[in-house]
Design an enzyme around this catalytic site. Structure first.
Site, PDB file in Angstrom:
ATOM      1  N   GLY A  23      -6.616  -5.270 -22.560  1.00  0.00           N
ATOM      2  CA  GLY A  23      -5.877  -6.510 -22.792  1.00  0.00           C
ATOM      3  C   GLY A  23      -4.389  -6.349 -22.533  1.00  0.00           C
ATOM      4  O   GLY A  23      -3.753  -7.215 -21.925  1.00  0.00           O
ATOM      5  N   GLU A  36       7.997 -11.449 -11.503  1.00  0.00           N
ATOM      6  CA  GLU A  36       8.512 -10.520 -10.498  1.00  0.00           C
ATOM      7  C   GLU A  36       8.126 -10.966  -9.089  1.00  0.00           C
ATOM      8  O   GLU A  36       6.997 -10.754  -8.643  1.00  0.00           O
ATOM      9  CB  GLU A  36       7.999  -9.099 -10.757  1.00  0.00           C
ATOM     10  CG  GLU A  36       8.488  -8.496 -12.057  1.00  0.00           C
ATOM     11  CD  GLU A  36       9.989  -8.259 -12.060  1.00  0.00           C
ATOM     12  OE1 GLU A  36      10.596  -8.093 -10.980  1.00  0.00           O
ATOM     13  OE2 GLU A  36      10.564  -8.236 -13.167  1.00  0.00           O
ATOM     14  N   GLU A  77       6.006  -0.477  -8.047  1.00  0.00           N
ATOM     15  CA  GLU A  77       6.690  -1.744  -8.334  1.00  0.00           C
ATOM     16  C   GLU A  77       6.524  -2.132  -9.797  1.00  0.00           C
ATOM     17  O   GLU A  77       7.467  -2.627 -10.424  1.00  0.00           O
ATOM     18  CB  GLU A  77       6.168  -2.856  -7.424  1.00  0.00           C
ATOM     19  CG  GLU A  77       6.904  -4.167  -7.585  1.00  0.00           C
ATOM     20  CD  GLU A  77       8.369  -4.074  -7.220  1.00  0.00           C
ATOM     21  OE1 GLU A  77       9.222  -4.463  -8.069  1.00  0.00           O
ATOM     22  OE2 GLU A  77       8.687  -3.634  -6.108  1.00  0.00           O
ATOM     23  N   HIS A  95      26.162  -1.761 -17.496  1.00  0.00           N
ATOM     24  CA  HIS A  95      26.349  -0.379 -17.932  1.00  0.00           C
ATOM     25  C   HIS A  95      25.961   0.537 -16.779  1.00  0.00           C
ATOM     26  O   HIS A  95      24.909   0.350 -16.167  1.00  0.00           O
ATOM     27  CB  HIS A  95      25.481  -0.093 -19.159  1.00  0.00           C
ATOM     28  CG  HIS A  95      25.798   1.212 -19.805  1.00  0.00           C
ATOM     29  ND1 HIS A  95      25.387   2.412 -19.289  1.00  0.00           N
ATOM     30  CD2 HIS A  95      26.493   1.496 -20.933  1.00  0.00           C
ATOM     31  CE1 HIS A  95      25.809   3.389 -20.059  1.00  0.00           C
ATOM     32  NE2 HIS A  95      26.487   2.855 -21.071  1.00  0.00           N
ATOM     33  N   SER A 106      14.383   1.190  -7.883  1.00  0.00           N
ATOM     34  CA  SER A 106      14.343   0.519  -6.589  1.00  0.00           C
ATOM     35  C   SER A 106      14.150   1.527  -5.453  1.00  0.00           C
ATOM     36  O   SER A 106      13.405   1.270  -4.502  1.00  0.00           O
ATOM     37  CB  SER A 106      15.630  -0.277  -6.380  1.00  0.00           C
ATOM     38  OG  SER A 106      15.613  -0.930  -5.146  1.00  0.00           O
ATOM     39  N   TRP A 125      -2.207   4.348  14.797  1.00  0.00           N
ATOM     40  CA  TRP A 125      -1.462   4.631  16.023  1.00  0.00           C
ATOM     41  C   TRP A 125      -2.424   5.197  17.051  1.00  0.00           C
ATOM     42  O   TRP A 125      -3.195   6.093  16.757  1.00  0.00           O
ATOM     43  CB  TRP A 125      -0.341   5.630  15.737  1.00  0.00           C
ATOM     44  CG  TRP A 125       0.660   5.711  16.841  1.00  0.00           C
ATOM     45  CD1 TRP A 125       0.654   6.554  17.885  1.00  0.00           C
ATOM     46  CD2 TRP A 125       1.833   4.911  16.975  1.00  0.00           C
ATOM     47  NE1 TRP A 125       1.740   6.338  18.686  1.00  0.00           N
ATOM     48  CE2 TRP A 125       2.486   5.326  18.143  1.00  0.00           C
ATOM     49  CE3 TRP A 125       2.396   3.881  16.226  1.00  0.00           C
ATOM     50  CZ2 TRP A 125       3.674   4.756  18.578  1.00  0.00           C
ATOM     51  CZ3 TRP A 125       3.574   3.310  16.661  1.00  0.00           C
ATOM     52  CH2 TRP A 125       4.194   3.763  17.829  1.00  0.00           C
TER      53      TRP A 125
END
Length: 126
Positions: A23, A36, A77, A95, A106, A125
């Site tokens: 949950g 997000e 992510e 800060h 990131s 490829w």
């Protein structure tokens, strides 16, 4: 021995804990989807890629690698989003350490996207 407030929040285990954990995970996934935009974009792009991997990958191991590369982007992510939410909850002020934490998260997402790209290019490829 007296329980600390944090200890009271810990679960005791068993099937009930597993059910509650499912949950919590569902709530986390729903929250990430709701707030997000980057996560939504990566999921919307990733689902067709997973389908392509299932149909067009040369063999099952390459299909597994392709799918895993998409899922690891989502995982990183989600972790980055959790770091950002926690940083925002800790302080609304700018800060340097909170900014660094967000930037590092990131960077982790950027590396995961790069890795996924390399995996896909390597498999397909000519």
């Amino acid at each position: 021995m007296l329980a600390t407030p944090a200890a009271k929040l810990k679960s005791s285990g068993g099937l009930g804990r597993l059910w509650r954990a499912c949950g919590y995970s569902a709530r986390g996934f729903a929250a990430a989807w709701r707030v997000e935009a980057a996560f939504r974009q990566e999921v919307v792009l990733g689902i067709p890629l997973i389908l392509i991997a299932l149909v067009w990958a040369p063999d099952r191991w390459q299909s597994l690698l392709l799918i895993a590369s998409v899922l690891q982007v989502w995982l990183i992510e989600l972790i980055n989003s959790a770091i950002e939410a926690l940083a925002d909850a800790v302080s609304g002020e700018i800060h340097p350490l909170l900014g660094r934490a967000k930037d590092i998260g990131s960077a982790a997402v950027a590396i995961s996207l790069g890795l996924a790209t390399v995996v896909w290019l390597t498999v397909f490829w000519p």
